[in-house]
Write an enzyme that holds these catalytic residues in place. Structure first.
Site, PDB file in Angstrom:
ATOM      1  N   ASN A 282      -6.649   3.662  -2.472  1.00 62.55           N
ATOM      2  CA  ASN A 282      -7.247   2.608  -2.865  1.00 62.55           C
ATOM      3  C   ASN A 282      -7.537   1.448  -1.889  1.00 62.55           C
ATOM      4  O   ASN A 282      -7.038   1.481  -0.827  1.00 62.55           O
ATOM      5  CB  ASN A 282      -6.465   2.210  -4.164  1.00 62.55           C
ATOM      6  CG  ASN A 282      -5.048   1.458  -3.611  1.00 62.55           C
ATOM      7  OD1 ASN A 282      -4.584   1.969  -2.741  1.00 62.55           O
ATOM      8  ND2 ASN A 282      -4.558   0.728  -4.360  1.00 62.55           N
ATOM      9  N   CYS A 284      -5.930  -1.387  -1.415  1.00 60.81           N
ATOM     10  CA  CYS A 284      -4.692  -1.916  -0.407  1.00 60.81           C
ATOM     11  C   CYS A 284      -3.677  -1.092   0.091  1.00 60.81           C
ATOM     12  O   CYS A 284      -2.819  -1.204   0.801  1.00 60.81           O
ATOM     13  CB  CYS A 284      -3.878  -2.908  -1.417  1.00 60.81           C
ATOM     14  SG  CYS A 284      -4.965  -4.315  -2.199  1.00 60.81           S
ATOM     15  N   GLU A 286      -1.940   1.692  -0.858  1.00 64.98           N
ATOM     16  CA  GLU A 286      -0.927   2.250  -1.573  1.00 64.98           C
ATOM     17  C   GLU A 286      -0.831   3.399  -2.270  1.00 64.98           C
ATOM     18  O   GLU A 286       0.048   3.952  -2.716  1.00 64.98           O
ATOM     19  CB  GLU A 286       0.114   1.076  -2.471  1.00 64.98           C
ATOM     20  CG  GLU A 286      -0.642   0.713  -3.561  1.00 64.98           C
ATOM     21  CD  GLU A 286      -1.552  -0.328  -3.453  1.00 64.98           C
ATOM     22  OE1 GLU A 286      -2.017  -0.903  -2.402  1.00 64.98           O
ATOM     23  OE2 GLU A 286      -2.104  -1.088  -4.571  1.00 64.98           O
TER      24      GLU A 286
HETATM   25  N1  UDP Z   1      -7.313  -4.946  -6.970  1.00 69.67           N
HETATM   26  C1  UDP Z   1      -8.743  -5.167  -6.912  1.00 69.67           C
HETATM   27  N2  UDP Z   1      -8.946  -6.358  -6.838  1.00 69.67           N
HETATM   28  C2  UDP Z   1      -8.285  -7.452  -6.834  1.00 69.67           C
HETATM   29  C3  UDP Z   1      -6.943  -7.220  -6.650  1.00 69.67           C
HETATM   30  C4  UDP Z   1      -6.314  -5.995  -6.830  1.00 69.67           C
HETATM   31  O1  UDP Z   1      -9.388  -4.126  -7.027  1.00 69.67           O
HETATM   32  O2  UDP Z   1      -8.662  -8.566  -6.391  1.00 69.67           O
HETATM   33  C5  UDP Z   1      -6.679  -3.274  -7.029  1.00 69.67           C
HETATM   34  C6  UDP Z   1      -6.474  -2.791  -5.621  1.00 69.67           C
HETATM   35  O3  UDP Z   1      -6.757  -1.263  -5.861  1.00 69.67           O
HETATM   36  C7  UDP Z   1      -5.094  -3.023  -5.372  1.00 69.67           C
HETATM   37  C8  UDP Z   1      -4.477  -2.778  -6.641  1.00 69.67           C
HETATM   38  O4  UDP Z   1      -5.469  -3.326  -7.703  1.00 69.67           O
HETATM   39  O5  UDP Z   1      -4.726  -2.111  -4.234  1.00 69.67           O
HETATM   40  C9  UDP Z   1      -3.088  -3.398  -6.740  1.00 69.67           C
HETATM   41  O6  UDP Z   1      -2.947  -4.748  -6.405  1.00 69.67           O
HETATM   42  P1  UDP Z   1      -2.464  -6.060  -6.811  1.00 69.67           P
HETATM   43  O7  UDP Z   1      -0.898  -5.173  -7.004  1.00 69.67           O
HETATM   44  O8  UDP Z   1      -2.111  -7.121  -5.842  1.00 69.67           O
HETATM   45  O9  UDP Z   1      -2.818  -6.328  -8.416  1.00 69.67           O
HETATM   46  P2  UDP Z   1      -2.140  -7.037  -9.469  1.00 69.67           P
HETATM   47  O10 UDP Z   1      -1.826  -5.999 -10.607  1.00 69.67           O
HETATM   48  O11 UDP Z   1      -1.063  -7.900  -9.311  1.00 69.67           O
HETATM   49  O12 UDP Z   1      -3.346  -8.017 -10.006  1.00 69.67           O
END
Ligand code: UDP
Length: 584
Positions: A282, A284, A286
């Site tokens: 994905n 980021c 992970e």
């Molecule tokens: N992600 C996305 N757009 C964003 C932020 C996150 O598509 O603006 C997706 C992406 O796959 C990333 C995953 O959500 O690897 C997890 O990111 P994060 O944990 O920062 O998301 P949160 O749940 O805190 O918004």
């Protein structure tokens, strides 16, 4: 299905600083005129009720829907656990797409390329991020059979994906994030490594080079390796592995892009190799996934599991109880989610991957008086993540007894090794928790604090001032709190230079730039050891770091068993997401 009604007297969530702004902007449901339709309490109840109501169809469950909804609500409003953003935004709504991570295949034909762009647009619209491997595309200047023309190659298509993303704003606020991967043995690899050379290019993409074991060995022995055209399997060229590795390092030094992922290592841990190879993660990094697979994530806030007195201060029993609830929550999310493509629904339901991870790790260390850059912290990281991994798997086993194993189980490596059965092909992932950590008021993922007090720039240029609550508390306890000191910390970000502060405070309250790069990497490796999927982590380097430093970090990541690595040298891009007073 009808959702359970909100019971009278449900406790009101207490919002951490800045959570209200973020909730209002991006999470609370809005009407056609943009008017806010729900309160934070209604939001968390909507999510708890929607996810708990999936329980009704599992007759062997020991929970009633109402009881489970209350547990889920409590988990969220005490910020012990939060699911990923799309679940908070879309659970119990018409959209109903709840996963953050997707991987789509890009096949070597016009139809397949433009299908992928269309599917990505649908996913971005629903709040998910997409990863793609471009490795199957024929190199530029190859023949195109049907027209006798000449192929434009992966990098030119990458730009089209990037432009398409630019035009689709996610749910009005979240912009689409993408990962683009190219194997190191693709003939267009040099162009790919340079693709983000100019500031602003491919700004909706993170890029990673897919490194192979063969390549890494060629680097080690200073040998050449082969570039192979994917559509003909012909060797096109031989390159010196060290020169390619050197270019990679150079570009990462200049701009942070591309990162690297270790493809063979990711596939060694692929639980369902019979269903194909994992070629991308994905955005980021992970979450490695099969083509057309999606995964929903959730994070436990470690800073909530500390007792105020005594020595072994971690609340293990509470942590265990919550891990089991969280795994049930995430498994229910799979059922509750509606995916934008039948093929995705099929793949997700076959493997039922979930990714339970942590946030608030730096806060936990602050509360326990353990410096992030210490062997003690590494030992604790392993202990905590081992515990989470073990309990998450045992929860997945319990669910398999109640609900049956994931349908792909029989052909999985678990069955082969007589493990399980499990309900989920993977259970743990460590996400960045970029927005979740603001909602929960804790440090993000397993990262150290960027600054003890800083200005956070959110979308639309808004600036939020934040100070770490545990830092403030420690200053008060040591009787050295003063507004003047807080101002100084806000402008410098670190207390490293403040020699009038007590030694223990200066040792414990370290920030990303006080920490040597190798400690960042060791921490990533410690968590990776007990994580099914991968760990989102940035290895922060000072502005003065050299190319040799990055070369060494990449090599160490390889030797320490990481699945990939992202470095970021301070000040190498002008538009940083987080900034201290001086940099802002
Ligand atoms: N992600 C996305 N757009 C964003 C932020 C996150 O598509 O603006 C997706 C992406 O796959 C990333 C995953 O959500 O690897 C997890 O990111 P994060 O944990 O920062 O998301 P949160 O749940 O805190 O918004």
């Amino acid at each position: 299905t009808s959702l359970p009604e909100m019971p009278a007297g449900l406790p009101e969530p207490v919002l951490p600083p800045n959570a209200e702004v973020v909730l209002t902007k991006r999470y609370l449901r809005k009407g056609s005129q943009g008017e806010v339709l729900e309160t934070p309490r209604q939001l968390y109840w909507r999510v708890a009720a929607a996810i708990a109501s999936e329980e009704a169809k599992y007759v062997d469950s020991s929970y009633s829907v109402e009881e489970l909804a209350l547990h889920f609500y409590d988990l969220m409003i005490t910020y012990r656990f939060l699911p990923n953003s799309p679940t908070l935004m879309n659970a119990g709504t018409d959209l109903g797409q709840l996963a953050a991570c997707f991987v789509l295949p890009v096949g070597d034909s016009m139809e397949e390329i433009f299908d992928a762009i269309k599917y990505a647009a649908l996913i971005h619209k629903s709040g998910g991020g997409t990863g793609f491997s471009f490795s199957r595309l024929r190199p530029q200047k190859s023949r195109v059979g049907s027209t006798g023309g000449i192929a434009s190659g992966p990098i030119s298509f990458l730009r089209i994906f990037n432009t398409a993303t630019e035009q689709v704003k996610q749910g009005g606020t979240r912009r689409g994030a993408n990962m683009g991967i190219l194997r190191v043995d693709h003939p267009d690899i040099l162009e790919f490594i340079r693709a983000k050379e100019r500031e602003g290019d491919l700004n909706n993409f993170n890029l990673s080079v897919g490194l192979t074991e063969v390549f890494m060995q060629a680097v080690e022995k200073d040998e050449e390796y082969e570039l192979v055209a994917p559509h003909t399997n012909q060797v096109k060229e031989r390159l010196k592995a060290r020169e390619v590795f050197g270019l990679l390092v150079q570009k990462a030094w200049e701009s942070g892009d591309p990162g690297i992922i270790f493809l063979d290592r990711i596939n060694r841990d692929n639980p369902t190799p019979g269903q194909g190879e994992i070629e991308s993660t994905n955005p980021c990094g992970e979450q490695p996934l099969l083509p057309y697979e999606a995964c929903n994530l959730g994070s436990i806030n470690l800073s909530r599991y500390i007792q105020n007195s005594g020595k072994d201060d971690i609340l293990w029993d509470e942590l265990k109880r919550d891990i089991h609830l969280a795994v049930r929550f995430l498994d229910n999310v799979i059922d509750a989610s509606r995916y934008p493509l039948d093929k995705i629904t099929e793949t997700v339901q076959k493997n039922r991957k979930i990714g339970l991870g942590v946030m608030g790790w730096a806060d936990m260390l602050f509360r326990l008086n353990i410096p992030y850059n210490s062997q003690e912290a590494l030992n604790l990281a392993e202990k905590v993540m081992h515990f989470i991994q073990f309990e998450a798997q045992s929860a997945s086993k319990t669910l398999a007894e109640e609900r049956g194993p994931f349908p792909g189980f029989a052909e999985s490596t678990f069955a082969e090794h007589k493990q399980g059965p499990f309900r989920n092909a993977t259970a743990t992932t460590i996400a960045p928790t970029g927005t979740l950590s603001i909602l929960a008021g804790c440090s993000s993922g397993v990262e150290p604090l960027f600054a003890l007090s800083f200005v956070r720039q959110v979308m639309d240029g808004e600036r939020l001032l934040e100070a770490n609550p545990w830092f403030e508390k420690a200053l008060h306890a040591a009787q050295c709190f003063s507004p003047k000191l807080m101002e100084e910390v806000a402008s410098k970000g670190t207390i490293h230079h403040l020699d009038y502060l007590p030694e223990t405070i200066r040792k414990v309250f370290v920030t990303a730039h006080d920490i040597q790069p190798t400690w960042h990497l060791k921490m990533q490796a410690a968590f990776q050891k007990f994580t099914d999927n991968a760990v989102s982590k940035t290895v922060n380097l000072p502005h003065e770091a050299t190319r040799e430093d990055i070369w060494q970090i990449y090599w160490m990541a390889y030797e320490m068993g990481c699945k990939g690595v992202t470095v970021y040298r301070d000040g190498c891009k002008s538009n940083q997401v987080l900034c201290t007073g001086d940099g802002g």
